[in-house]
Motif scaffolding. Structure first.
Motif, PDB file in Angstrom:
ATOM      1  N   ALA A 137      -5.072   4.433 -12.437  1.00 19.40           N
ATOM      2  CA  ALA A 137      -3.861   4.767 -13.193  1.00 19.40           C
ATOM      3  C   ALA A 137      -3.105   5.928 -12.556  1.00 19.40           C
ATOM      4  O   ALA A 137      -1.870   5.917 -12.480  1.00 19.40           O
ATOM      5  CB  ALA A 137      -4.226   5.105 -14.637  1.00 19.40           C
ATOM      6  N   VAL A 138      -3.847   6.924 -12.074  1.00 17.39           N
ATOM      7  CA  VAL A 138      -3.199   8.054 -11.394  1.00 17.39           C
ATOM      8  C   VAL A 138      -2.545   7.576 -10.096  1.00 17.39           C
ATOM      9  O   VAL A 138      -1.411   7.943  -9.774  1.00 17.39           O
ATOM     10  CB  VAL A 138      -4.213   9.182 -11.126  1.00 17.39           C
ATOM     11  N   HIS A 139      -3.260   6.736  -9.353  1.00 18.87           N
ATOM     12  CA  HIS A 139      -2.694   6.188  -8.113  1.00 18.87           C
ATOM     13  C   HIS A 139      -1.403   5.426  -8.382  1.00 18.87           C
ATOM     14  O   HIS A 139      -0.387   5.622  -7.686  1.00 18.87           O
ATOM     15  CB  HIS A 139      -3.699   5.230  -7.471  1.00 18.87           C
ATOM     16  N   LEU A 140      -1.420   4.559  -9.374  1.00 17.09           N
ATOM     17  CA  LEU A 140      -0.255   3.717  -9.626  1.00 17.09           C
ATOM     18  C   LEU A 140       0.902   4.512 -10.210  1.00 17.09           C
ATOM     19  O   LEU A 140       2.072   4.167  -9.983  1.00 17.09           O
ATOM     20  CB  LEU A 140      -0.634   2.558 -10.548  1.00 17.09           C
ATOM     21  N   GLU A 141       0.595   5.582 -10.924  1.00 12.22           N
ATOM     22  CA  GLU A 141       1.666   6.455 -11.408  1.00 12.22           C
ATOM     23  C   GLU A 141       2.367   7.151 -10.238  1.00 12.22           C
ATOM     24  O   GLU A 141       3.597   7.298 -10.233  1.00 12.22           O
ATOM     25  CB  GLU A 141       1.112   7.492 -12.388  1.00 12.22           C
ATOM     26  N   ALA A 142       1.594   7.565  -9.230  1.00 12.39           N
ATOM     27  CA  ALA A 142       2.195   8.170  -8.041  1.00 12.39           C
ATOM     28  C   ALA A 142       3.086   7.160  -7.322  1.00 12.39           C
ATOM     29  O   ALA A 142       4.185   7.496  -6.849  1.00 12.39           O
ATOM     30  CB  ALA A 142       1.108   8.684  -7.103  1.00 12.39           C
ATOM     31  N   ILE A 143       2.616   5.921  -7.220  1.00 12.81           N
ATOM     32  CA  ILE A 143       3.415   4.866  -6.583  1.00 12.81           C
ATOM     33  C   ILE A 143       4.667   4.585  -7.402  1.00 12.81           C
ATOM     34  O   ILE A 143       5.762   4.407  -6.840  1.00 12.81           O
ATOM     35  CB  ILE A 143       2.552   3.600  -6.404  1.00 12.81           C
ATOM     36  N   ARG A 144       4.544   4.560  -8.724  1.00  7.55           N
ATOM     37  CA  ARG A 144       5.714   4.344  -9.580  1.00  7.55           C
ATOM     38  C   ARG A 144       6.751   5.449  -9.350  1.00  7.55           C
ATOM     39  O   ARG A 144       7.953   5.168  -9.212  1.00  7.55           O
ATOM     40  CB  ARG A 144       5.294   4.313 -11.052  1.00  7.55           C
ATOM     41  N   ASN A 145       6.295   6.682  -9.303  1.00  8.31           N
ATOM     42  CA  ASN A 145       7.227   7.789  -9.058  1.00  8.31           C
ATOM     43  C   ASN A 145       7.900   7.652  -7.699  1.00  8.31           C
ATOM     44  O   ASN A 145       9.097   7.938  -7.553  1.00  8.31           O
ATOM     45  CB  ASN A 145       6.483   9.127  -9.132  1.00  8.31           C
ATOM     46  N   ALA A 146       7.123   7.230  -6.693  1.00  6.33           N
ATOM     47  CA  ALA A 146       7.688   7.053  -5.348  1.00  6.33           C
ATOM     48  C   ALA A 146       8.740   5.956  -5.340  1.00  6.33           C
ATOM     49  O   ALA A 146       9.814   6.113  -4.727  1.00  6.33           O
ATOM     50  CB  ALA A 146       6.572   6.720  -4.358  1.00  6.33           C
ATOM     51  N   LEU A 147       8.478   4.843  -6.010  1.00  4.05           N
ATOM     52  CA  LEU A 147       9.431   3.727  -6.049  1.00  4.05           C
ATOM     53  C   LEU A 147      10.699   4.103  -6.792  1.00  4.05           C
ATOM     54  O   LEU A 147      11.802   3.699  -6.406  1.00  4.05           O
ATOM     55  CB  LEU A 147       8.775   2.510  -6.702  1.00  4.05           C
ATOM     56  N   ARG A 148      10.558   4.864  -7.854  1.00  2.00           N
ATOM     57  CA  ARG A 148      11.741   5.266  -8.623  1.00  2.00           C
ATOM     58  C   ARG A 148      12.624   6.245  -7.854  1.00  2.00           C
ATOM     59  O   ARG A 148      13.834   6.291  -8.056  1.00  2.00           O
ATOM     60  CB  ARG A 148      11.307   5.884  -9.952  1.00  2.00           C
ATOM     61  N   ALA A 149      11.978   7.006  -6.974  1.00  4.56           N
ATOM     62  CA  ALA A 149      12.730   7.993  -6.189  1.00  4.56           C
ATOM     63  C   ALA A 149      13.354   7.387  -4.935  1.00  4.56           C
ATOM     64  O   ALA A 149      14.258   7.979  -4.340  1.00  4.56           O
ATOM     65  CB  ALA A 149      11.824   9.157  -5.808  1.00  4.56           C
ATOM     66  N   LYS A 150      12.854   6.208  -4.534  1.00  5.00           N
ATOM     67  CA  LYS A 150      13.331   5.600  -3.289  1.00  5.00           C
ATOM     68  C   LYS A 150      13.560   4.115  -3.524  1.00  5.00           C
ATOM     69  O   LYS A 150      12.626   3.313  -3.487  1.00  5.00           O
ATOM     70  CB  LYS A 150      12.307   5.808  -2.174  1.00  5.00           C
ATOM     71  N   LYS A 151      14.778   3.767  -3.791  1.00  3.18           N
ATOM     72  CA  LYS A 151      15.102   2.389  -4.107  1.00  3.18           C
ATOM     73  C   LYS A 151      14.876   1.488  -2.894  1.00  3.18           C
ATOM     74  O   LYS A 151      15.021   1.908  -1.745  1.00  3.18           O
ATOM     75  CB  LYS A 151      16.559   2.281  -4.569  1.00  3.18           C
ATOM     76  N   GLY A 152      14.509   0.250  -3.158  1.00  6.64           N
ATOM     77  CA  GLY A 152      14.314  -0.712  -2.075  1.00  6.64           C
ATOM     78  C   GLY A 152      12.869  -1.064  -1.830  1.00  6.64           C
ATOM     79  O   GLY A 152      12.563  -2.074  -1.217  1.00  6.64           O
ATOM     80  N   GLY A 153      11.948  -0.219  -2.303  1.00  9.39           N
ATOM     81  CA  GLY A 153      10.537  -0.553  -2.228  1.00  9.39           C
ATOM     82  C   GLY A 153       9.836  -0.227  -0.937  1.00  9.39           C
ATOM     83  O   GLY A 153       8.629  -0.428  -0.819  1.00  9.39           O
ATOM     84  N   LYS A 154      10.544   0.277   0.067  1.00 13.90           N
ATOM     85  CA  LYS A 154       9.907   0.591   1.350  1.00 13.90           C
ATOM     86  C   LYS A 154       9.384   2.025   1.318  1.00 13.90           C
ATOM     87  O   LYS A 154       9.930   2.915   1.975  1.00 13.90           O
ATOM     88  CB  LYS A 154      10.906   0.415   2.500  1.00 13.90           C
ATOM     89  N   ILE A 155       8.341   2.237   0.559  1.00 13.06           N
ATOM     90  CA  ILE A 155       7.828   3.594   0.423  1.00 13.06           C
ATOM     91  C   ILE A 155       6.791   3.885   1.496  1.00 13.06           C
ATOM     92  O   ILE A 155       6.121   2.993   2.001  1.00 13.06           O
ATOM     93  CB  ILE A 155       7.230   3.838  -0.973  1.00 13.06           C
ATOM     94  N   THR A 156       6.669   5.158   1.824  1.00 13.94           N
ATOM     95  CA  THR A 156       5.710   5.636   2.816  1.00 13.94           C
ATOM     96  C   THR A 156       4.646   6.484   2.132  1.00 13.94           C
ATOM     97  O   THR A 156       4.736   6.807   0.944  1.00 13.94           O
ATOM     98  CB  THR A 156       6.423   6.504   3.862  1.00 13.94           C
ATOM     99  N   GLY A 157       3.636   6.864   2.903  1.00 17.07           N
ATOM    100  CA  GLY A 157       2.626   7.765   2.382  1.00 17.07           C
ATOM    101  C   GLY A 157       3.225   9.077   1.903  1.00 17.07           C
ATOM    102  O   GLY A 157       2.806   9.626   0.887  1.00 17.07           O
ATOM    103  N   GLU A 158       4.210   9.562   2.621  1.00 13.98           N
ATOM    104  CA  GLU A 158       4.857  10.813   2.218  1.00 13.98           C
ATOM    105  C   GLU A 158       5.560  10.653   0.873  1.00 13.98           C
ATOM    106  O   GLU A 158       5.530  11.555   0.034  1.00 13.98           O
ATOM    107  CB  GLU A 158       5.849  11.271   3.283  1.00 13.98           C
ATOM    108  N   ASP A 159       6.180   9.489   0.660  1.00 12.13           N
ATOM    109  CA  ASP A 159       6.811   9.234  -0.634  1.00 12.13           C
ATOM    110  C   ASP A 159       5.775   9.250  -1.759  1.00 12.13           C
ATOM    111  O   ASP A 159       6.027   9.795  -2.841  1.00 12.13           O
ATOM    112  CB  ASP A 159       7.507   7.868  -0.622  1.00 12.13           C
TER     113      ASP A 159
END
Length: 402
Positions: free
Chosen positions: A314-336
């Motif tokens: 859940a913590v992992h997926l929340e971090a991914i959710r935050n990254a996706l919301r901050a960077k539209k398009g879905g091409k997130i990186t580890g830094e995101d």
């Protein structure tokens, strides 16, 4: 062993355009398999639950798992394979492994999590930007254990505390904090190292009980060691109500391996995730299996280690959710995703996680909260709700770490 998603064996599928890859390291066949065979299925079940609801922001999650058998070389090799798979996040497993991969994670800008283990100095994200403990470190666990002992003994001044630990980097890490607390509270501290593989400790336990005559025992053991310690302490007549274990010796599996709950009456352990079957997210997982015409997995009955899987996922997926919301398009990186971790605020899992779970650039630990669960009447009973203690001492060690 290599696995993609929740299907073990075979070649991993090619990365789909809309999927996000997580690397999960595990031990299903090595020295700490008692943990891995419960925790890792719990992780996969939570991801499967989220995927069954459409994923995160419309993106499915694929988990690439490797069983490193609690050995560092396979962990390093597995990390490289995960990186090639496109993983934007690594779930680490093991303190020696966390130390071995810290530099690689930093150079590759891929965040790694080490819940309840790893390097406590990574609490400070300004020093270790890509390592996230996300749960009480061994420094915080040491402080909480001293607080529990103090409460049970109605004070520590002049008391004798034994620290029984697995003799590796993980076991040695809290000693500095315990020594500081001995000075602060006025108790005598004596350490008792158990050499790997951790199944021979008769001499140490005899020393604790009959020569040192400890008023309280703080145990930091894992793998098969916790069950051995319970049996040995029981054998020499040491009262288990005067023992508290760190988080890797505090599960149903440890109690059962020692002979069952009747044998372990009074034994207490720290927890960084909720215990028991009465959690809404677990109800959802059971419903998911029922919808598939399947029985819930037997691993769910071992709630201490299993429940940590959904918590970490859940913590992992929340971090991914935050990254996706901050960077539209879905091409997130580890830094995101790293930045996504640092924007987790007030995550709630209805008792499975500490209340108001929050991570920041200067706190990758999440506050260092724990509960205490104790064996009473043939089952685990919550003996202390979420708490943390001696934060000044813990933070001193975080600040002074190099």
């Amino acid at each position: 062993m290599f696995a993609a998603g929740v299907v073990f064996g075979g070649a991993p599928p090619a990365q789909a355009a809309d999927e996000i890859v997580i690397g999960l390291q595990c031990d299903r066949t090595g020295a700490t398999q008692v943990v891995g065979v419960k925790w890792c299925p719990g992780y996969h079940d939570y991801v499967a639950l989220v995927n069954s609801k459409g994923g995160i922001e419309g993106h499915k999650i694929r988990v690439v798992e490797i069983d490193h058998e609690y050995k560092v070389p396979p962990a390093v090799e597995g990390y490289e394979r995960m990186k090639k798979e496109g993983a934007v996040l690594i779930g680490l497993y093991g303190t020696p492994h966390t130390y071995a991969l810290t530099q690689k994670l930093t150079e590759d800008r891929i965040p790694g999590t080490s819940p309840g283990f790893g390097r406590a100095d990574a609490t400070d994200g300004t020093k270790y930007p890509y390592v996230f403990p996300i749960a009480a470190t061994y420094w915080s666990q040491g402080a909480a254990s001293v607080k529990w002992a103090k409460d049970q003994l109605a004070g520590l001044k002049g008391k004798k505390i034994a620290y029984l630990f697995y003799d590796n980097p993980a076991g040695r890490e809290p000693i500095g904090v315990l020594e500081d607390l001995a000075g602060k509270e006025g108790f005598q501290l004596k350490t008792f190292a158990v050499p790997p593989p951790g199944v021979e400790m008769g001499a140490q336990v005899l020393d604790i009980a009959q020569r040192y005559r400890a008023d309280f025992v703080i145990a930091h053991l894992f793998g098969r060691s916790p069950s051995v310690s319970i049996k040995e302490l029981k054998r020499v007549g040491y009262p288990l109500r005067k023992v508290v274990s760190f988080v890797w010796g505090s599960a149903e599996a440890d109690i059962l391996a020692a002979g069952g709950f009747a044998v372990a009456e009074g034994y207490a352990g720290l927890q960084f995730a909720g215990v028991g079957t009465d959690h809404p997210v677990l109800d959802e997982i059971r419903a998911m299996y029922k919808k598939q015409g399947k029985q819930p997995p037997e691993e769910m009955a071992s709630t201490v280690y299993y429940n940590r899987g959904p918590f970490v996922a859940a913590v992992h997926l929340e971090a991914i959710r935050n990254a996706l919301r901050a960077k539209k398009g879905g091409k997130i990186t580890g830094e995101d995703v790293k930045n996504g971790f640092e924007r987790i605020k007030g995550l709630s899992l209805a008792g499975l996680a500490p209340p108001d779970f929050t991570l920041t650039p200067t706190d990758h630990e999440g506050g260092g909260w724990v509960q205490i669960w104790q064996v009473k009447g043939g089952k685990f009973v919550k003996a202390a709700d979420w708490f943390r203690e001696y934060r000044d001492v813990v933070q001193k060690h975080v600040k002074e770490s190099k």
